[in-house]
Structure formats: structure tokens, C-alpha cells
Design an enzyme around this catalytic site. Structure first.
Site, short mmCIF file in Angstrom:
data_model
loop_
_atom_site.label_atom_id
_atom_site.label_comp_id
_atom_site.label_asym_id
_atom_site.label_seq_id
_atom_site.Cartn_x
_atom_site.Cartn_y
_atom_site.Cartn_z
N CYS A 4 0.84 -1.20 0.00
CA CYS A 4 0.00 0.00 0.00
C CYS A 4 0.88 1.26 0.00
O CYS A 4 1.72 1.43 0.89
CB CYS A 4 -0.91 -0.01 1.23
SG CYS A 4 -1.78 1.54 1.48
N CYS A 7 0.54 3.32 3.26
CA CYS A 7 1.22 2.66 4.39
C CYS A 7 2.73 2.86 4.28
O CYS A 7 3.41 3.07 5.29
CB CYS A 7 0.87 1.17 4.43
SG CYS A 7 -0.75 0.82 5.13
N ASP A 30 -0.76 16.57 -1.70
CA ASP A 30 -1.02 15.72 -2.85
C ASP A 30 0.06 15.97 -3.89
O ASP A 30 0.43 17.11 -4.17
CB ASP A 30 -2.41 16.02 -3.43
CG ASP A 30 -2.87 14.91 -4.37
OD1 ASP A 30 -3.86 14.22 -4.02
OD2 ASP A 30 -2.25 14.72 -5.44
N HIS A 46 -4.40 1.04 8.19
CA HIS A 46 -4.85 0.73 6.84
C HIS A 46 -6.33 0.34 6.84
O HIS A 46 -6.72 -0.65 7.47
CB HIS A 46 -4.03 -0.43 6.24
CG HIS A 46 -4.42 -0.74 4.84
ND1 HIS A 46 -3.84 -0.14 3.75
CD2 HIS A 46 -5.38 -1.56 4.35
CE1 HIS A 46 -4.41 -0.58 2.63
NE2 HIS A 46 -5.35 -1.45 2.98
N ASN A 87 -13.11 9.59 -2.28
CA ASN A 87 -13.48 8.81 -3.46
C ASN A 87 -13.53 7.34 -3.06
O ASN A 87 -12.61 6.85 -2.39
CB ASN A 87 -12.45 9.01 -4.58
CG ASN A 87 -12.47 10.42 -5.13
OD1 ASN A 87 -13.53 11.00 -5.31
ND2 ASN A 87 -11.30 10.99 -5.38
N GLY A 93 -13.31 7.02 -8.96
CA GLY A 93 -11.92 7.30 -9.29
C GLY A 93 -10.93 7.06 -8.16
O GLY A 93 -9.85 7.64 -8.16
N HIS A 98 -6.40 3.01 0.42
CA HIS A 98 -6.17 3.27 1.85
C HIS A 98 -6.89 4.60 2.03
O HIS A 98 -6.48 5.60 1.42
CB HIS A 98 -4.67 3.36 2.12
CG HIS A 98 -4.28 3.68 3.54
ND1 HIS A 98 -3.21 3.06 4.18
CD2 HIS A 98 -4.77 4.59 4.43
CE1 HIS A 98 -3.08 3.58 5.40
NE2 HIS A 98 -4.02 4.50 5.59
N HIS A 100 -8.49 8.14 2.46
CA HIS A 100 -7.85 9.46 2.59
C HIS A 100 -8.89 10.50 2.26
O HIS A 100 -9.66 10.35 1.31
CB HIS A 100 -6.64 9.59 1.67
CG HIS A 100 -6.89 9.18 0.26
ND1 HIS A 100 -6.95 7.86 -0.12
CD2 HIS A 100 -7.15 9.91 -0.85
CE1 HIS A 100 -7.21 7.79 -1.41
NE2 HIS A 100 -7.35 9.01 -1.89
#
Ligand code: AMP
Ligand code: ZN
Length: 114
Positions: A4, A7, A30, A46, A87, A93, A98, A100
Site C-alpha cells: 500500500c 502505508c 497531494d 490501513h 473517493n 476514481g 487506503h 484518505h
């Protein structure tokens, strides 16, 4: 979760610009910002999608939204406005599985979203 991305970022194995971290959350910029402020509020634990939340996660998710509001205020966007987005799965999308919370601000955000 060894494969991930988030992670790995949380474990310090992949670099990211961390703007806040505490016992429960890590907030990063981002890598492909869609607004002047675009950060991702990520729980350390997670959880793949919102579909995987349980009632035991209610405080965690609440803390994610409260952190978004605090960061919006810190950057001076709390009165102008900001958007918070999760999302979930393919049609929305989701690309990192994980959870967010996106926090976007600093430009006029149109509705409906694409
Ligand atoms: P989503 O499409 O909702 O799953 O959002 C995933 C977000 O992670 C996107 O906005 C990506 O630009 C962002 N992203 C992908 N890789 C990285 C990275 N290495 N560091 C920071 N953000 C990333
Ligand atoms: Zn993960």
C-alpha cells in the site's frame, strides 16, 4: 499492508511532504494538486475504502474532518470555502486503496464535480 502506497509513506519508506501528523493521522501534500491547497488526510491504520469502516472508526473519521477544518482555517480558507472528498471505488476514481480525505481550497470549486 506491504503493497500500500500510503502505508509506505506513513512508514517513511516513500518520501512525501508531511504537513501534520499525530497519533492517528498523517497529512501529506497531494503529489498532483488540483487546487492551491490540496492535502490528503490519512489514518495511520490501513482501511481500504469507506465500505470497510465500522462504528469503532467513528471517532477516527470525525477527527479526519476536524483536521480538515483546522487546516482550512490555518491556511485562511475557512470563510472563503473548501471541499472535502472521499473517493470510493472505481466509478468515483479511487486510485489508492487506503482511505484518505482530500482537502481542496484556494480556487472556485465548481459543482457538480467531474
Ligand atoms: P484517489 O484518486 O481519491 O484515490 O486519490 C489519490 C491521490 O493520491 C491522488 O490525488 C494522487 O495525486 C495522490 N497521490 C498519488 N501518489 C502520491 C504520492 N506519492 N504522494 C502524494 N500524493 C500522491
Ligand atoms: Zn495502507
Amino acid at each position: 499492508m506491504s503493497d500500500c502506497l500510503f502505508c509506505k509513506i506513513i512508514a517513511g519508506q516513500i518520501p512525501a511532504t508531511i504537513v501534520h501528523q499525530d497519533e492517528w493521522l498523517v497529512v501529506i501534500e497531494d503529489i498532483n494538486p488540483q487546487a492551491p491547497l490540496h492535502v490528503l488526510i490519512i489514518p495511520r491504520r490501513h482501511i481500504a475504502t469507506l465500505n470497510d469502516l465500522t462504528s469503532e472508526d467513528d471517532a477516527l473519521v470525525g477527527s479526519m474532518f476536524r483536521r480538515a477544518a483546522a487546516l482550512a482555517k490555518e491556511h485562511g480558507y475557512h470563510e472563503r470555502g473548501y471541499r472535502t472528498v472521499f473517493n470510493t471505488n472505481r466509478e468515483a476514481g479511487q486510485s489508492v486503496f487506503h482511505i484518505h480525505l482530500h482537502l481542496l481550497a484556494g480556487r472556485l470549486l465548481t459543482w457538480p464535480p467531474g
